[in-house]
Motif scaffolding. Structure first.
Motif, PDB file in Angstrom:
ATOM      1  N   GLY A   1       1.348  -0.183  -5.572  1.00 48.55           N
ATOM      2  CA  GLY A   1      -0.244   0.217  -6.723  1.00 48.55           C
ATOM      3  C   GLY A   1      -1.919   1.095  -6.197  1.00 48.55           C
ATOM      4  N   ALA A   2      -3.075   1.218  -6.720  1.00 43.70           N
ATOM      5  CA  ALA A   2      -4.045   1.111  -6.386  1.00 43.70           C
ATOM      6  C   ALA A   2      -4.382   0.747  -5.835  1.00 43.70           C
ATOM      7  CB  ALA A   2      -5.227   1.749  -7.409  1.00 43.70           C
ATOM      8  N   PRO A   3      -5.976   0.744  -5.253  1.00 42.30           N
ATOM      9  CA  PRO A   3      -6.289  -0.277  -4.438  1.00 42.30           C
ATOM     10  C   PRO A   3      -7.381  -1.616  -5.251  1.00 42.30           C
ATOM     11  CG  PRO A   3      -6.345   1.230  -3.420  1.00 42.30           C
ATOM     12  CD  PRO A   3      -5.866   2.194  -4.313  1.00 42.30           C
ATOM     13  N   GLU A   4      -6.426  -2.766  -5.179  1.00 42.07           N
ATOM     14  CA  GLU A   4      -7.356  -3.538  -6.050  1.00 42.07           C
ATOM     15  C   GLU A   4      -9.092  -4.146  -4.885  1.00 42.07           C
ATOM     16  OE1 GLU A   4      -5.654  -7.734  -6.145  1.00 42.07           O
ATOM     17  OE2 GLU A   4      -3.966  -6.839  -7.361  1.00 42.07           O
ATOM     18  N   ILE A   5      -9.765  -3.838  -6.147  1.00 44.78           N
ATOM     19  CA  ILE A   5     -10.667  -4.311  -5.743  1.00 44.78           C
ATOM     20  C   ILE A   5     -11.353  -5.157  -5.440  1.00 44.78           C
ATOM     21  CG2 ILE A   5     -13.346  -4.596  -7.103  1.00 44.78           C
ATOM     22  CD1 ILE A   5     -12.556  -1.983  -9.470  1.00 44.78           C
ATOM     23  N   ALA A   6     -11.609  -5.562  -4.262  1.00 45.17           N
ATOM     24  CA  ALA A   6     -12.807  -7.417  -3.716  1.00 45.17           C
ATOM     25  C   ALA A   6     -12.726  -8.259  -4.446  1.00 45.17           C
ATOM     26  CB  ALA A   6     -13.144  -6.922  -2.636  1.00 45.17           C
TER      27      ALA A   6
ATOM     28  N   GLY B   1      -1.453  -7.429  -1.457  1.00 41.57           N
ATOM     29  CA  GLY B   1      -3.445  -7.443  -0.255  1.00 41.57           C
ATOM     30  C   GLY B   1      -3.607  -5.606  -0.317  1.00 41.57           C
ATOM     31  N   ASN B   2      -4.349  -5.262  -0.308  1.00 40.86           N
ATOM     32  CA  ASN B   2      -4.693  -3.771   0.369  1.00 40.86           C
ATOM     33  C   ASN B   2      -4.263  -3.206   1.178  1.00 40.86           C
ATOM     34  OD1 ASN B   2      -5.444  -3.395  -2.268  1.00 40.86           O
ATOM     35  ND2 ASN B   2      -7.516  -4.276  -1.514  1.00 40.86           N
ATOM     36  N   LEU B   3      -2.872  -2.427   1.471  1.00 37.03           N
ATOM     37  CA  LEU B   3      -2.713  -2.088   2.981  1.00 37.03           C
ATOM     38  C   LEU B   3      -2.711  -1.115   3.531  1.00 37.03           C
ATOM     39  CD1 LEU B   3      -1.020  -2.531   5.116  1.00 37.03           C
ATOM     40  CD2 LEU B   3       1.309  -0.876   4.142  1.00 37.03           C
ATOM     41  N   THR B   4      -3.385  -0.793   4.380  1.00 30.50           N
ATOM     42  CA  THR B   4      -4.438   0.670   4.742  1.00 30.50           C
ATOM     43  C   THR B   4      -3.352   0.988   6.140  1.00 30.50           C
ATOM     44  OG1 THR B   4      -6.187   0.307   4.111  1.00 30.50           O
ATOM     45  CG2 THR B   4      -6.258   1.903   5.627  1.00 30.50           C
ATOM     46  N   ILE B   5      -2.617   2.673   5.828  1.00 34.49           N
ATOM     47  CA  ILE B   5      -2.538   3.227   6.812  1.00 34.49           C
ATOM     48  C   ILE B   5      -2.457   4.645   6.858  1.00 34.49           C
ATOM     49  CG2 ILE B   5      -0.334   3.937   8.122  1.00 34.49           C
ATOM     50  CD1 ILE B   5       1.383   2.194   6.405  1.00 34.49           C
ATOM     51  N   LYS B   6      -2.957   4.703   7.557  1.00 38.89           N
ATOM     52  CA  LYS B   6      -3.865   6.243   8.676  1.00 38.89           C
ATOM     53  C   LYS B   6      -5.211   6.896   7.267  1.00 38.89           C
ATOM     54  CE  LYS B   6      -1.594   9.034   9.573  1.00 38.89           C
ATOM     55  NZ  LYS B   6      -0.428  10.824   9.388  1.00 38.89           N
TER      56      LYS B   6
ATOM     57  N   THR C   1      -4.171  -1.880   8.436  1.00 39.62           N
ATOM     58  CA  THR C   1      -4.637  -4.155   7.941  1.00 39.62           C
ATOM     59  C   THR C   1      -4.155  -3.968   6.824  1.00 39.62           C
ATOM     60  OG1 THR C   1      -6.437  -2.586   7.315  1.00 39.62           O
ATOM     61  CG2 THR C   1      -6.779  -3.794   9.024  1.00 39.62           C
ATOM     62  N   PHE C   2      -4.239  -4.794   6.736  1.00 46.60           N
ATOM     63  CA  PHE C   2      -3.433  -6.219   5.013  1.00 46.60           C
ATOM     64  C   PHE C   2      -4.357  -7.320   4.678  1.00 46.60           C
ATOM     65  CE2 PHE C   2      -1.040  -9.338   2.725  1.00 46.60           C
ATOM     66  CZ  PHE C   2      -0.729  -8.016   2.443  1.00 46.60           C
ATOM     67  N   VAL C   3      -4.540  -6.272   4.408  1.00 48.59           N
ATOM     68  CA  VAL C   3      -5.934  -7.926   3.735  1.00 48.59           C
ATOM     69  C   VAL C   3      -5.078  -8.608   2.208  1.00 48.59           C
ATOM     70  CG1 VAL C   3      -8.155  -8.265   2.868  1.00 48.59           C
ATOM     71  CG2 VAL C   3      -7.739  -6.528   4.715  1.00 48.59           C
ATOM     72  N   ILE C   4      -5.757  -9.941   1.905  1.00 48.67           N
ATOM     73  CA  ILE C   4      -4.399 -10.233   0.645  1.00 48.67           C
ATOM     74  C   ILE C   4      -5.893 -10.450   0.000  1.00 48.67           C
ATOM     75  CG2 ILE C   4      -3.645 -12.743   0.045  1.00 48.67           C
ATOM     76  CD1 ILE C   4      -3.327 -13.256   3.022  1.00 48.67           C
TER      77      ILE C   4
ATOM     78  N   ILE D   1      -0.056  -3.650  -2.498  1.00 45.11           N
ATOM     79  CA  ILE D   1       1.598  -3.657  -1.971  1.00 45.11           C
ATOM     80  C   ILE D   1       1.261  -5.740  -3.137  1.00 45.11           C
ATOM     81  CG2 ILE D   1       1.974  -1.941  -0.657  1.00 45.11           C
ATOM     82  CD1 ILE D   1       2.254  -4.149   1.590  1.00 45.11           C
ATOM     83  N   ARG D   2       2.616  -5.761  -3.809  1.00 48.36           N
ATOM     84  CA  ARG D   2       2.850  -7.284  -4.078  1.00 48.36           C
ATOM     85  C   ARG D   2       3.987  -7.094  -3.564  1.00 48.36           C
ATOM     86  NH1 ARG D   2       1.178  -6.648  -9.023  1.00 48.36           N
ATOM     87  NH2 ARG D   2      -0.124  -7.416  -8.492  1.00 48.36           N
ATOM     88  N   PHE D   3       4.876  -8.386  -2.711  1.00 53.77           N
ATOM     89  CA  PHE D   3       6.331  -8.672  -2.505  1.00 53.77           C
ATOM     90  C   PHE D   3       6.118 -11.167  -2.406  1.00 53.77           C
ATOM     91  CE2 PHE D   3       2.788  -8.239   0.828  1.00 53.77           C
ATOM     92  CZ  PHE D   3       3.381  -9.594   1.829  1.00 53.77           C
ATOM     93  N   PRO D   4       7.182 -10.959  -2.233  1.00 45.21           N
ATOM     94  CA  PRO D   4       7.411 -12.120  -2.138  1.00 45.21           C
ATOM     95  C   PRO D   4       7.606 -12.641  -1.097  1.00 45.21           C
ATOM     96  CG  PRO D   4       9.394 -11.064  -2.858  1.00 45.21           C
ATOM     97  CD  PRO D   4       8.290 -10.086  -3.149  1.00 45.21           C
ATOM     98  N   ALA D   5       7.623 -14.350  -1.272  1.00 42.55           N
ATOM     99  CA  ALA D   5       7.120 -15.075   0.650  1.00 42.55           C
ATOM    100  C   ALA D   5       7.968 -16.320   0.402  1.00 42.55           C
ATOM    101  CB  ALA D   5       5.919 -14.459   1.312  1.00 42.55           C
ATOM    102  N   LYS D   6       8.430 -16.723   0.916  1.00 47.51           N
ATOM    103  CA  LYS D   6       8.096 -18.346   1.225  1.00 47.51           C
ATOM    104  C   LYS D   6       7.328 -18.797   2.435  1.00 47.51           C
ATOM    105  CE  LYS D   6      11.463 -21.919   3.371  1.00 47.51           C
ATOM    106  NZ  LYS D   6      12.704 -22.078   3.488  1.00 47.51           N
TER     107      LYS D   6
END
Length: 236
Positions: free
Chosen positions: A30-35, A167-172, A129-132, A178-183
Protein backbone atom coordinates in the motif's frame (compact mmCIF):
# COMPACT_ATOMS: atom_id res chain seq x y z
CA UNK A 1 -17.38 -36.73 -26.48
CA UNK A 2 -14.57 -38.84 -25.07
CA UNK A 3 -12.11 -37.12 -27.42
CA UNK A 4 -13.16 -33.68 -26.15
CA UNK A 5 -12.86 -34.84 -22.55
CA UNK A 6 -9.40 -36.27 -23.18
CA UNK A 7 -8.31 -33.05 -24.87
CA UNK A 8 -9.58 -31.01 -21.93
CA UNK A 9 -7.67 -33.21 -19.46
CA UNK A 10 -4.46 -32.87 -21.52
CA UNK A 11 -4.83 -29.08 -21.56
CA UNK A 12 -5.38 -29.00 -17.80
CA UNK A 13 -2.28 -31.11 -17.21
CA UNK A 14 -0.20 -28.90 -19.49
CA UNK A 15 -1.43 -25.79 -17.69
CA UNK A 16 -0.60 -27.32 -14.31
CA UNK A 17 2.85 -28.35 -15.52
CA UNK A 18 3.56 -24.76 -16.63
CA UNK A 19 2.35 -23.18 -13.40
CA UNK A 20 5.63 -22.06 -11.84
CA UNK A 21 3.99 -19.55 -9.48
CA UNK A 22 4.77 -19.84 -5.78
CA UNK A 23 1.86 -20.60 -3.47
CA UNK A 24 2.56 -18.90 -0.16
CA UNK A 25 1.42 -15.84 1.81
CA UNK A 26 0.96 -12.63 -0.16
CA UNK A 27 2.34 -9.40 1.26
CA UNK A 28 -0.18 -6.56 1.23
CA UNK A 29 1.30 -3.53 -0.53
CA UNK A 30 0.00 0.00 0.00
CA UNK A 31 0.92 3.66 0.28
CA UNK A 32 3.80 4.55 2.62
CA UNK A 33 2.75 4.75 6.24
CA UNK A 34 3.24 8.07 7.98
CA UNK A 35 5.76 7.84 10.78
CA UNK A 36 4.01 7.54 14.11
CA UNK A 37 5.16 8.62 17.53
CA UNK A 38 8.04 6.37 18.51
CA UNK A 39 7.10 3.58 20.89
CA UNK A 40 9.08 3.29 24.13
CA UNK A 41 12.29 1.28 23.80
CA UNK A 42 13.79 -0.60 26.74
CA UNK A 43 15.97 -3.00 24.73
CA UNK A 44 17.76 -2.94 21.39
CA UNK A 45 18.63 -6.12 19.52
CA UNK A 46 21.19 -5.86 16.71
CA UNK A 47 20.81 -8.19 13.75
CA UNK A 48 23.57 -10.79 13.53
CA UNK A 49 24.30 -10.43 9.81
CA UNK A 50 26.47 -13.56 9.78
CA UNK A 51 23.65 -15.72 11.18
CA UNK A 52 20.75 -14.06 9.35
CA UNK A 53 19.59 -14.66 5.80
CA UNK A 54 17.24 -12.99 3.33
CA UNK A 55 16.49 -15.04 0.22
CA UNK A 56 14.60 -14.45 -3.02
CA UNK A 57 12.98 -16.67 -5.64
CA UNK A 58 12.20 -15.21 -9.04
CA UNK A 59 9.69 -16.99 -11.24
CA UNK A 60 9.68 -17.31 -15.02
CA UNK A 61 7.00 -18.99 -17.10
CA UNK A 62 9.50 -21.79 -17.70
CA UNK A 63 11.03 -22.14 -14.24
CA UNK A 64 12.48 -20.50 -11.13
CA UNK A 65 15.77 -19.02 -9.95
CA UNK A 66 16.84 -18.16 -6.42
CA UNK A 67 19.45 -16.18 -4.59
CA UNK A 68 20.46 -13.95 -1.70
CA UNK A 69 19.90 -10.36 -0.59
CA UNK A 70 22.77 -9.34 1.72
CA UNK A 71 21.78 -7.79 5.06
CA UNK A 72 24.32 -5.09 5.92
CA UNK A 73 22.81 -3.92 9.22
CA UNK A 74 19.67 -3.94 11.31
CA UNK A 75 18.27 -3.42 14.76
CA UNK A 76 15.03 -4.37 16.44
CA UNK A 77 13.45 -2.38 19.27
CA UNK A 78 11.66 -4.01 22.18
CA UNK A 79 9.76 -2.70 25.15
CA UNK A 80 9.23 -5.12 28.05
CA UNK A 81 10.08 -8.07 25.78
CA UNK A 82 7.60 -7.03 23.05
CA UNK A 83 8.81 -6.03 19.59
CA UNK A 84 7.85 -2.40 18.90
CA UNK A 85 9.94 -1.35 15.89
CA UNK A 86 13.23 -1.52 14.07
CA UNK A 87 14.88 -1.25 10.68
CA UNK A 88 16.95 -3.35 8.29
CA UNK A 89 19.31 -2.24 5.51
CA UNK A 90 20.35 -4.38 2.54
CA UNK A 91 23.56 -4.02 0.56
CA UNK A 92 22.23 -4.36 -2.97
CA UNK A 93 25.71 -4.46 -4.49
CA UNK A 94 26.05 -7.89 -2.84
CA UNK A 95 22.77 -9.23 -4.28
CA UNK A 96 23.47 -12.50 -6.05
CA UNK A 97 22.06 -15.58 -7.72
CA UNK A 98 22.67 -18.73 -5.69
CA UNK A 99 20.85 -21.26 -7.85
CA UNK A 100 22.12 -24.82 -7.48
CA UNK A 101 20.56 -25.73 -10.85
CA UNK A 102 22.89 -23.27 -12.63
CA UNK A 103 26.62 -23.53 -13.22
CA UNK A 104 29.05 -20.89 -11.96
CA UNK A 105 29.06 -18.89 -15.20
CA UNK A 106 25.24 -18.82 -15.40
CA UNK A 107 24.94 -17.69 -11.78
CA UNK A 108 27.50 -14.95 -12.43
CA UNK A 109 25.59 -13.80 -15.53
CA UNK A 110 22.27 -13.68 -13.64
CA UNK A 111 23.91 -11.86 -10.73
CA UNK A 112 25.29 -9.21 -13.10
CA UNK A 113 21.87 -8.76 -14.70
CA UNK A 114 20.12 -8.37 -11.33
CA UNK A 115 22.56 -5.63 -10.36
CA UNK A 116 22.07 -3.80 -13.67
CA UNK A 117 19.62 -1.01 -14.53
CA UNK A 118 17.12 -3.63 -15.77
CA UNK A 119 16.52 -4.57 -12.14
CA UNK A 120 18.06 -2.96 -9.04
CA UNK A 121 20.54 -0.55 -10.67
CA UNK A 122 22.85 -0.97 -7.69
CA UNK A 123 25.34 1.70 -8.71
CA UNK A 124 22.62 4.37 -8.39
CA UNK A 125 20.67 2.68 -5.58
CA UNK A 126 23.15 0.72 -3.42
CA UNK A 127 20.78 0.08 -0.51
CA UNK A 128 17.25 -1.08 0.23
CA UNK A 129 15.65 -0.28 3.59
CA UNK A 130 12.75 -1.68 5.57
CA UNK A 131 11.44 0.27 8.56
CA UNK A 132 8.85 -1.34 10.84
CA UNK A 133 5.85 0.94 11.46
CA UNK A 134 3.48 -1.36 13.37
CA UNK A 135 3.23 -4.84 14.87
CA UNK A 136 0.09 -6.71 15.89
CA UNK A 137 -0.75 -10.25 17.03
CA UNK A 138 -1.39 -12.58 14.11
CA UNK A 139 -5.01 -13.50 13.44
CA UNK A 140 -5.41 -16.11 10.71
CA UNK A 141 -9.06 -15.17 10.21
CA UNK A 142 -7.94 -11.79 8.87
CA UNK A 143 -5.76 -13.34 6.17
CA UNK A 144 -6.91 -14.36 2.72
CA UNK A 145 -6.68 -18.17 2.43
CA UNK A 146 -4.50 -19.66 -0.30
CA UNK A 147 -4.89 -22.85 -2.26
CA UNK A 148 -3.12 -25.95 -0.98
CA UNK A 149 0.48 -25.37 -2.09
CA UNK A 150 2.74 -27.89 -3.85
CA UNK A 151 5.13 -29.82 -1.64
CA UNK A 152 8.04 -27.42 -2.24
CA UNK A 153 5.95 -24.37 -1.40
CA UNK A 154 4.61 -26.04 1.74
CA UNK A 155 8.19 -26.09 3.01
CA UNK A 156 8.52 -22.37 2.32
CA UNK A 157 5.51 -21.35 4.40
CA UNK A 158 6.20 -20.44 8.02
CA UNK A 159 4.36 -22.48 10.63
CA UNK A 160 3.36 -21.08 14.01
CA UNK A 161 3.01 -17.48 12.86
CA UNK A 162 2.77 -15.09 15.82
CA UNK A 163 2.68 -11.52 14.48
CA UNK A 164 1.61 -9.34 11.57
CA UNK A 165 4.33 -6.85 10.64
CA UNK A 166 3.84 -3.62 8.69
CA UNK A 167 6.65 -1.42 7.48
CA UNK A 168 7.89 0.93 4.77
CA UNK A 169 10.03 -0.77 2.12
CA UNK A 170 12.17 1.54 -0.02
CA UNK A 171 13.61 0.23 -3.29
CA UNK A 172 15.20 2.57 -5.87
CA UNK A 173 13.90 5.61 -3.96
CA UNK A 174 10.30 4.32 -4.12
CA UNK A 175 8.64 3.67 -0.77
CA UNK A 176 5.60 1.44 -0.26
CA UNK A 177 4.19 -0.12 2.87
CA UNK A 178 4.06 -3.89 3.11
CA UNK A 179 2.26 -6.12 5.60
CA UNK A 180 3.10 -9.79 6.13
CA UNK A 181 2.86 -12.55 8.78
CA UNK A 182 5.94 -13.56 10.75
CA UNK A 183 7.01 -15.89 13.53
CA UNK A 184 8.85 -14.03 16.28
CA UNK A 185 10.43 -15.75 19.28
CA UNK A 186 12.61 -14.45 22.10
CA UNK A 187 14.79 -16.69 24.26
CA UNK A 188 18.01 -16.12 26.23
CA UNK A 189 18.44 -12.59 24.83
CA UNK A 190 18.27 -13.88 21.25
CA UNK A 191 15.39 -12.75 19.06
CA UNK A 192 14.51 -14.78 15.98
CA UNK A 193 12.12 -13.68 13.24
CA UNK A 194 11.02 -15.79 10.28
CA UNK A 195 8.70 -14.94 7.38
CA UNK A 196 8.00 -16.05 3.84
CA UNK A 197 5.79 -14.17 1.40
CA UNK A 198 5.33 -13.08 -2.20
CA UNK A 199 5.68 -9.44 -3.18
CA UNK A 200 4.79 -7.66 -6.43
CA UNK A 201 8.04 -6.11 -7.69
CA UNK A 202 6.27 -3.85 -10.18
CA UNK A 203 4.97 -1.70 -7.28
CA UNK A 204 8.55 -0.39 -7.03
CA UNK A 205 9.02 0.10 -10.76
CA UNK A 206 10.79 -3.24 -11.29
CA UNK A 207 8.95 -4.03 -14.50
CA UNK A 208 11.56 -5.86 -16.58
CA UNK A 209 9.74 -8.54 -18.64
CA UNK A 210 6.65 -8.39 -16.42
CA UNK A 211 4.40 -8.02 -19.48
CA UNK A 212 2.44 -11.26 -19.98
CA UNK A 213 2.37 -10.64 -23.74
CA UNK A 214 6.02 -11.75 -23.83
CA UNK A 215 4.87 -15.37 -23.49
CA UNK A 216 7.65 -17.71 -22.37
CA UNK A 217 9.98 -14.72 -21.94
CA UNK A 218 7.76 -13.34 -19.16
CA UNK A 219 9.15 -13.02 -15.65
CA UNK A 220 6.30 -13.03 -13.17
CA UNK A 221 5.75 -9.84 -11.13
CA UNK A 222 5.68 -11.73 -7.84
CA UNK A 223 8.97 -12.44 -6.09
CA UNK A 224 9.18 -14.76 -3.11
CA UNK A 225 11.01 -13.37 -0.08
CA UNK A 226 12.30 -15.54 2.74
CA UNK A 227 13.41 -13.89 5.99
CA UNK A 228 15.41 -15.63 8.72
CA UNK A 229 16.70 -13.07 11.24
CA UNK A 230 18.78 -13.61 14.34
CA UNK A 231 19.27 -10.56 16.61
CA UNK A 232 21.11 -10.25 19.91
CA UNK A 233 20.47 -7.90 22.79
CA UNK A 234 22.62 -4.78 23.19
CA UNK A 235 22.88 -3.12 26.59
CA UNK A 236 21.47 0.42 26.56
Amino acid sequence: MLLKLASAIVLMLLFAACDTSIKTDEAEVGAPEIARQLAPVSEVYHVDTAKSKLTWIGVKITGRHNGIFKISSGELHLNHKELTGGAITLNMKATRSDDKTLNQDSNKKLTTHLRSADFFDVERYPTVTFVITSISPYDSTDRKPINTPPALDSQLRIKGTTHLLTGNLTIKDKTRSIRFPAKITLQDNVLKAKANFNIDRTKWGLVYRADKSLGNQTIRPEVNIGIDLVARRTTL
